[in-house]
Design an enzyme around this catalytic site. Structure first.
Site, mmCIF file in Angstrom:
data_model
loop_
_atom_site.group_PDB
_atom_site.id
_atom_site.type_symbol
_atom_site.label_atom_id
_atom_site.label_comp_id
_atom_site.label_asym_id
_atom_site.label_seq_id
_atom_site.Cartn_x
_atom_site.Cartn_y
_atom_site.Cartn_z
ATOM 1 C CD GLU A 44 15.700 -0.713 4.805
ATOM 2 O OE1 GLU A 44 15.914 -1.856 4.351
ATOM 3 O OE2 GLU A 44 16.155 0.321 4.288
ATOM 4 C CG LEU A 58 10.830 -1.399 10.155
ATOM 5 C CD1 LEU A 58 11.670 -1.573 8.900
ATOM 6 C CD2 LEU A 58 11.009 -0.005 10.709
ATOM 7 C CB VAL A 100 12.136 -5.761 8.548
ATOM 8 C CG1 VAL A 100 13.311 -4.805 8.723
ATOM 9 C CG2 VAL A 100 12.431 -6.774 7.457
ATOM 10 C CG HIS A 125 6.821 -2.139 2.267
ATOM 11 N ND1 HIS A 125 6.751 -0.965 2.986
ATOM 12 C CD2 HIS A 125 5.581 -2.682 2.332
ATOM 13 C CE1 HIS A 125 5.529 -0.800 3.445
ATOM 14 N NE2 HIS A 125 4.794 -1.831 3.076
ATOM 15 C CG MET A 180 -1.932 -1.163 1.132
ATOM 16 S SD MET A 180 -3.451 -0.875 2.026
ATOM 17 C CE MET A 180 -2.837 -0.611 3.663
HETATM 18 P P1 AMP Z 1 1.350 -2.993 3.450
HETATM 19 O O1 AMP Z 1 1.946 -1.936 2.566
HETATM 20 O O2 AMP Z 1 1.249 -2.590 4.871
HETATM 21 O O3 AMP Z 1 0.066 -3.550 2.885
HETATM 22 O O4 AMP Z 1 2.387 -4.196 3.437
HETATM 23 C C1 AMP Z 1 2.786 -4.819 2.234
HETATM 24 C C2 AMP Z 1 3.492 -6.104 2.575
HETATM 25 O O5 AMP Z 1 4.643 -5.825 3.376
HETATM 26 C C3 AMP Z 1 2.617 -7.063 3.401
HETATM 27 O O6 AMP Z 1 2.812 -8.388 2.936
HETATM 28 C C4 AMP Z 1 3.144 -6.875 4.801
HETATM 29 O O7 AMP Z 1 2.942 -8.004 5.623
HETATM 30 C C5 AMP Z 1 4.622 -6.637 4.534
HETATM 31 N N1 AMP Z 1 5.241 -5.937 5.661
HETATM 32 C C6 AMP Z 1 4.778 -4.857 6.318
HETATM 33 N N2 AMP Z 1 5.586 -4.533 7.349
HETATM 34 C C7 AMP Z 1 6.589 -5.452 7.363
HETATM 35 C C8 AMP Z 1 7.738 -5.673 8.185
HETATM 36 N N3 AMP Z 1 8.015 -4.882 9.216
HETATM 37 N N4 AMP Z 1 8.538 -6.722 7.897
HETATM 38 C C9 AMP Z 1 8.255 -7.538 6.833
HETATM 39 N N5 AMP Z 1 7.189 -7.380 6.018
HETATM 40 C C10 AMP Z 1 6.359 -6.355 6.272
#
Ligand code: AMP
Length: 273
Positions: free
Chosen positions: A32, A181, A173, A34, A27
């Site tokens: 880090e 994060l 991460v 992502h 989104m």
């Molecule tokens: P989002 O932009 O929040 O929808 O996240 C996109 C993808 O990144 C999703 O698969 C999340 O689970 C993953 N993600 C978000 N935060 C982290 C993190 N701290 N460590 C690893 N993956 C993450």
């Protein structure tokens, strides 16, 4: 790097490409966490597609859709520098139009934990992930374990709807002080950010207990709640990896999930053991 915003145009483009396709849906407001998904996807696939789409259907009325952080220019640079081949940047109308078809999250699994706090949230998540996977048709799609319930439901959808994508689950991460994060961390003021450290601290308490042989889930949850105090707790729970209740931790088959509210911000974290 190509930037494509139209879903049909992306589908046409992908038809002209050969080899494995890695896909990282996000989104935006990339951090880090992502980037770790993007790097792994880059390493494992010939073509790499990243999407940035702030999906309105997974936000409930009154949630932070309008204030959700956006960093489009910085995100584009990050993608460019990470070797992304195609950045998919669709708009809401192209993704949804006046759709009448959508997915329903499972009755139980979709409405506990995060689904209880945000009823209907996972309908939006599954619908948009299904659309994105159908548009990109990737060989491998990468998701974070941080959103454990989301990962569980997507894995279930892929299996039960006989989709051919391989779902790759990636570790969380963290900041050096333990905070997981999240794009939403920027909502935290200095005080709330300090308080938020109790979330990862509570998971460390759980780790310590398990490594010293204390595996009764109720006892662990009690200690975690004490560590979290005085944060408002949405849930602290210990489940097996099928998201069923368990009385004792089963090493290799357990996930400990926390959602707590620091200031006004809901923060998720979890531990897979
Ligand atoms: P989002 O932009 O929040 O929808 O996240 C996109 C993808 O990144 C999703 O698969 C999340 O689970 C993953 N993600 C978000 N935060 C982290 C993190 N701290 N460590 C690893 N993956 C993450």
């Amino acid at each position: 790097m190509q930037i494509i915003s139209n879903p049909l145009e992306l589908q046409e483009y992908l038809k002209t490409q050969k080899g494995s396709v890695g896909f990282v849906p996000t989104m935006g407001a990339l951090h880090e966490g992502h980037i770790s998904l993007i790097k792994r996807a880059r390493a494992e696939n010939e073509l790499l597609v990243v999407s940035i789409f702030l999906n309105p259907t997974q936000f409930l009325k009154g949630e932070d859709l309008d204030s959700y952080p956006t960093k489009d220019e910085a995100d584009k640079k990050i993608c460019e520098m990470s070797g992304v081949d195609v950045l998919f940047f669709p708009n809401v109308v192209d993704m949804y139009g006046d759709d009448e078809v959508s997915l329903q999250a499972p009755n139980v699994r979709g409405y506990v934990l995060e689904g209880a706090t945000r009823p209907g949230h996972f309908n939006g998540v599954l619908t948009v992930v299904m659309k994105l996977l159908n548009i990109v048709n990737p060989t491998n799609a990468y998701f974070g374990k941080k959103d454990a319930q989301q990962l569980n439901l997507i894995t279930l959808m892929v299996k039960q709807l006989f989709m051919s994508v391989n779902v790759v689950a990636m570790d969380t991460v963290r900041e050096s002080d333990g905070l997981a994060l999240s794009s939403r961390n920027i909502y935290l003021n200095e005080y709330d950010r300090k308080e938020a450290l109790k979330i990862s601290a509570s998971l460390r308490v759980a780790t310590k207990m398990v490594s010293s042989g204390k595996i009764k889930t109720q006892e662990i949850i009690q200690n975690m709640r004490e560590t979290l105090y005085p944060l408002e707790i949405a849930y602290v729970t210990i489940l097996n990896r099928d998201f069923e209740n368990i009385n004792s931790v089963e090493i290799g088959n357990t996930v400990i999930l926390v959602e707590a509210i620091a200031g006004e911000t809901r923060l998720l974290d979890n531990l897979w053991i």
